[in-house]
Design a protein around this motif. Structure first.
Motif, mmCIF file in Angstrom:
data_model
loop_
_atom_site.group_PDB
_atom_site.id
_atom_site.type_symbol
_atom_site.label_atom_id
_atom_site.label_comp_id
_atom_site.label_asym_id
_atom_site.label_seq_id
_atom_site.Cartn_x
_atom_site.Cartn_y
_atom_site.Cartn_z
ATOM 1 N N ALA A 135 0.827 -1.212 0.000
ATOM 2 C CA ALA A 135 0.000 0.000 0.000
ATOM 3 C C ALA A 135 0.856 1.255 0.000
ATOM 4 O O ALA A 135 1.952 1.298 0.573
ATOM 5 C CB ALA A 135 -0.919 0.005 1.221
ATOM 6 N N ALA A 136 0.332 2.297 -0.653
ATOM 7 C CA ALA A 136 0.982 3.602 -0.669
ATOM 8 C C ALA A 136 -0.077 4.672 -0.909
ATOM 9 O O ALA A 136 -1.205 4.375 -1.311
ATOM 10 C CB ALA A 136 2.052 3.664 -1.751
ATOM 11 N N ARG A 137 0.295 5.907 -0.644
ATOM 12 C CA ARG A 137 -0.556 7.065 -0.930
ATOM 13 C C ARG A 137 0.241 8.085 -1.730
ATOM 14 O O ARG A 137 1.407 8.347 -1.423
ATOM 15 C CB ARG A 137 -1.019 7.734 0.370
ATOM 16 N N GLN A 138 -0.392 8.651 -2.756
ATOM 17 C CA GLN A 138 0.210 9.785 -3.465
ATOM 18 C C GLN A 138 -0.384 11.071 -2.917
ATOM 19 O O GLN A 138 -1.603 11.244 -2.916
ATOM 20 C CB GLN A 138 -0.033 9.700 -4.969
ATOM 21 N N ILE A 139 0.485 11.952 -2.450
ATOM 22 C CA ILE A 139 0.085 13.216 -1.834
ATOM 23 C C ILE A 139 0.603 14.348 -2.701
ATOM 24 O O ILE A 139 1.748 14.308 -3.175
ATOM 25 C CB ILE A 139 0.674 13.309 -0.404
ATOM 26 N N VAL A 140 -0.225 15.354 -2.921
ATOM 27 C CA VAL A 140 0.179 16.528 -3.686
ATOM 28 C C VAL A 140 0.322 17.697 -2.718
ATOM 29 O O VAL A 140 -0.631 18.049 -2.015
ATOM 30 C CB VAL A 140 -0.839 16.861 -4.793
ATOM 31 N N THR A 141 1.496 18.290 -2.681
ATOM 32 C CA THR A 141 1.767 19.343 -1.711
ATOM 33 C C THR A 141 1.243 20.695 -2.194
ATOM 34 O O THR A 141 0.761 20.834 -3.316
ATOM 35 C CB THR A 141 3.280 19.464 -1.459
ATOM 36 N N ALA A 142 1.383 21.701 -1.335
ATOM 37 C CA ALA A 142 0.960 23.054 -1.687
ATOM 38 C C ALA A 142 1.716 23.582 -2.897
ATOM 39 O O ALA A 142 1.196 24.420 -3.642
ATOM 40 C CB ALA A 142 1.167 23.991 -0.488
ATOM 41 N N GLU A 143 2.930 23.075 -3.119
ATOM 42 C CA GLU A 143 3.742 23.525 -4.251
ATOM 43 C C GLU A 143 3.475 22.688 -5.504
ATOM 44 O O GLU A 143 4.176 22.833 -6.506
ATOM 45 C CB GLU A 143 5.234 23.433 -3.895
ATOM 46 N N ALA A 144 2.470 21.794 -5.439
ATOM 47 C CA ALA A 144 2.153 20.873 -6.543
ATOM 48 C C ALA A 144 3.291 19.888 -6.799
ATOM 49 O O ALA A 144 3.560 19.497 -7.938
ATOM 50 C CB ALA A 144 1.783 21.624 -7.813
ATOM 51 N N ILE A 145 3.967 19.483 -5.732
ATOM 52 C CA ILE A 145 4.990 18.446 -5.779
ATOM 53 C C ILE A 145 4.379 17.160 -5.241
ATOM 54 O O ILE A 145 3.686 17.180 -4.218
ATOM 55 C CB ILE A 145 6.223 18.849 -4.947
ATOM 56 N N GLU A 146 4.625 16.050 -5.919
ATOM 57 C CA GLU A 146 4.060 14.778 -5.486
ATOM 58 C C GLU A 146 4.991 14.098 -4.483
ATOM 59 O O GLU A 146 6.207 14.139 -4.605
ATOM 60 C CB GLU A 146 3.833 13.860 -6.684
ATOM 61 N N VAL A 147 4.363 13.453 -3.498
ATOM 62 C CA VAL A 147 5.076 12.630 -2.526
ATOM 63 C C VAL A 147 4.380 11.275 -2.480
ATOM 64 O O VAL A 147 3.154 11.214 -2.346
ATOM 65 C CB VAL A 147 5.060 13.257 -1.117
ATOM 66 N N LEU A 148 5.145 10.200 -2.596
ATOM 67 C CA LEU A 148 4.608 8.857 -2.416
ATOM 68 C C LEU A 148 4.960 8.394 -1.012
ATOM 69 O O LEU A 148 6.138 8.344 -0.646
ATOM 70 C CB LEU A 148 5.198 7.885 -3.438
ATOM 71 N N ALA A 149 3.943 8.079 -0.230
ATOM 72 C CA ALA A 149 4.141 7.571 1.126
ATOM 73 C C ALA A 149 3.916 6.065 1.087
ATOM 74 O O ALA A 149 2.766 5.596 1.097
ATOM 75 C CB ALA A 149 3.186 8.248 2.101
ATOM 76 N N ILE A 150 5.001 5.298 1.029
ATOM 77 C CA ILE A 150 4.909 3.849 0.890
ATOM 78 C C ILE A 150 4.686 3.235 2.270
ATOM 79 O O ILE A 150 5.444 3.464 3.206
ATOM 80 C CB ILE A 150 6.198 3.276 0.263
ATOM 81 N N GLY A 151 3.605 2.461 2.379
ATOM 82 C CA GLY A 151 3.223 1.866 3.648
ATOM 83 C C GLY A 151 2.088 2.593 4.329
ATOM 84 O O GLY A 151 1.562 2.124 5.337
ATOM 85 N N LEU A 152 1.674 3.729 3.783
ATOM 86 C CA LEU A 152 0.580 4.509 4.372
ATOM 87 C C LEU A 152 -0.748 3.990 3.832
ATOM 88 O O LEU A 152 -0.983 3.987 2.620
ATOM 89 C CB LEU A 152 0.746 5.992 4.035
ATOM 90 N N THR A 153 -1.629 3.582 4.724
ATOM 91 C CA THR A 153 -2.926 3.030 4.323
ATOM 92 C C THR A 153 -4.073 4.004 4.545
ATOM 93 O O THR A 153 -5.133 3.844 3.946
ATOM 94 C CB THR A 153 -3.227 1.735 5.096
ATOM 95 N N ARG A 154 -3.890 5.000 5.381
ATOM 96 C CA ARG A 154 -4.973 5.935 5.674
ATOM 97 C C ARG A 154 -4.915 7.130 4.727
ATOM 98 O O ARG A 154 -3.872 7.443 4.158
ATOM 99 C CB ARG A 154 -4.866 6.423 7.117
ATOM 100 N N PRO A 155 -6.042 7.825 4.520
ATOM 101 C CA PRO A 155 -6.018 9.039 3.707
ATOM 102 C C PRO A 155 -5.128 10.111 4.328
ATOM 103 O O PRO A 155 -4.953 10.161 5.552
ATOM 104 C CB PRO A 155 -7.491 9.477 3.687
ATOM 105 N N TYR A 156 -4.578 10.956 3.478
ATOM 106 C CA TYR A 156 -3.733 12.064 3.932
ATOM 107 C C TYR A 156 -4.054 13.260 3.050
ATOM 108 O O TYR A 156 -4.034 13.159 1.823
ATOM 109 C CB TYR A 156 -2.249 11.688 3.828
ATOM 110 N N ALA A 157 -4.321 14.397 3.664
ATOM 111 C CA ALA A 157 -4.809 15.565 2.923
ATOM 112 C C ALA A 157 -3.741 16.137 2.007
ATOM 113 O O ALA A 157 -2.559 16.232 2.370
ATOM 114 C CB ALA A 157 -5.282 16.637 3.903
ATOM 115 N N ASP A 158 -4.164 16.517 0.807
ATOM 116 C CA ASP A 158 -3.300 17.273 -0.098
ATOM 117 C C ASP A 158 -3.214 18.720 0.371
ATOM 118 O O ASP A 158 -3.958 19.161 1.250
ATOM 119 C CB ASP A 158 -3.879 17.253 -1.521
ATOM 120 N N GLY A 159 -2.287 19.487 -0.230
ATOM 121 C CA GLY A 159 -2.276 20.930 -0.050
ATOM 122 C C GLY A 159 -1.395 21.479 1.039
ATOM 123 O O GLY A 159 -1.359 22.698 1.244
#
Length: 267
Positions: free
Chosen positions: A99-123
């Motif tokens: 499992a992983a989550r793709q997160i988009v930061t305030a700067e529109a940079i993507e971060v992949l959080a590998i092992g994260l199963t819960r939602p995580y807010a963008d921005g």
């Protein structure tokens, strides 16, 4: 000798596409294994990144726990970790889905959080995201993206890498990067032993793109614990002694231009 081969950046739009994605990943992994002569025991892994509030991995995990499967070609098996599911073809070939989550930061940079199963807010700002998630037992990847590593954003990423002192942060080359587009200079940090490169195919949200799974990735020597796949893989990747070997060719000019046009038309 035992090996691990992995695609560190995979998206699955829905469970209905799992059979196509898994079959493609298997084919592309086996091709890479032959090319690099990984002849003995090989563990094959897909880092499956949900977008925003996506629940695809949770659905796969539920199917595995209920001993159900969306395809007759394979079976799904839970592990002792919430972050990992084993997908076994009937001929014995298997994939580990992490499992992983793709997160988009305030700067529109993507971060992949590998092992994260819960939602995580963008921005949120990149620095805040990295600091927050580094408190958890995760792998964090900054994946390459078209135009996203240039100018101010490129400087923000370079500053984050220069200031990083832990072992959880990686960079990620991308199967969509065309062969004529050089890697950003910040990837040289990986050659110095910090923020190393974990490439992935990054299938685009276009019809048939799940066929790209497993086309780009990395391989290394190691063993995946069948009960705790994520923990064992994460420990290996965080160990600076582990030699990481990227594989996969850059995208062709034709496919790159075609895909960018199709993405813009779909907006």
């Amino acid at each position: 000798m035992s090996w691990i081969i992995a695609d560190a950046h995979v998206h699955l739009p829905s469970v209905e596409h799992l059979a196509s994605l898994a079959t493609s990943a298997r084919r592309n992994f086996l091709r890479a294994e032959r090319r690099h002569r990984l002849a003995d025991a090989v563990s094959r892994c897909l880092f499956l990144a949900d977008l925003r509030d996506g629940t695809t991995f949770a659905q796969i995990r539920s199917l595995a726990e209920e001993r159900r499967t969306p395809s007759d070609a394979f079976a799904l098996h839970p592990t002792r970790e919430a972050q990992a599911v084993r997908l076994a073809f009937h001929d014995g070939c298997a994939l580990v889905l992490i499992a992983a989550r793709q997160i988009v930061t305030a700067e529109a940079i993507e971060v992949l959080a590998i092992g994260l199963t819960r939602p995580y807010a963008d921005g949120r700002p990149l620095g805040m995201v990295l600091e927050d998630l580094s408190r958890e037992d995760l792998l964090l990847i900054l994946p390459w993206g078209v135009g996203k590593w240039l100018g101010q954003r490129g400087r923000i990423i370079a500053d984050a890498v220069d200031g990083w002192r832990g072992d959880q942060l990686f960079l990620g080359d991308n199967g969509n990067r065309p062969f004529f587009w050089p890697l950003p200079p910040v990837f040289a940090a990986g050659q110095r032993g910090r923020c190393r490169n974990l490439p992935g195919s990054d299938p685009l949200p276009l019809a048939g793109e799940e066929g790209q799974a497993g086309r780009c990735g990395f391989w290394c020597e190691g063993v995946v614990d069948a009960d705790r796949p994520f923990a064992s893989v994460a420990a290996l990747l965080r160990d600076p002694v582990t030699a990481l070997h990227p594989y996969g060719a850059g995208e062709t000019a034709y496919r790159f231009c075609r895909n960018q046009l199709l993405l813009r038309m779909a907006r």
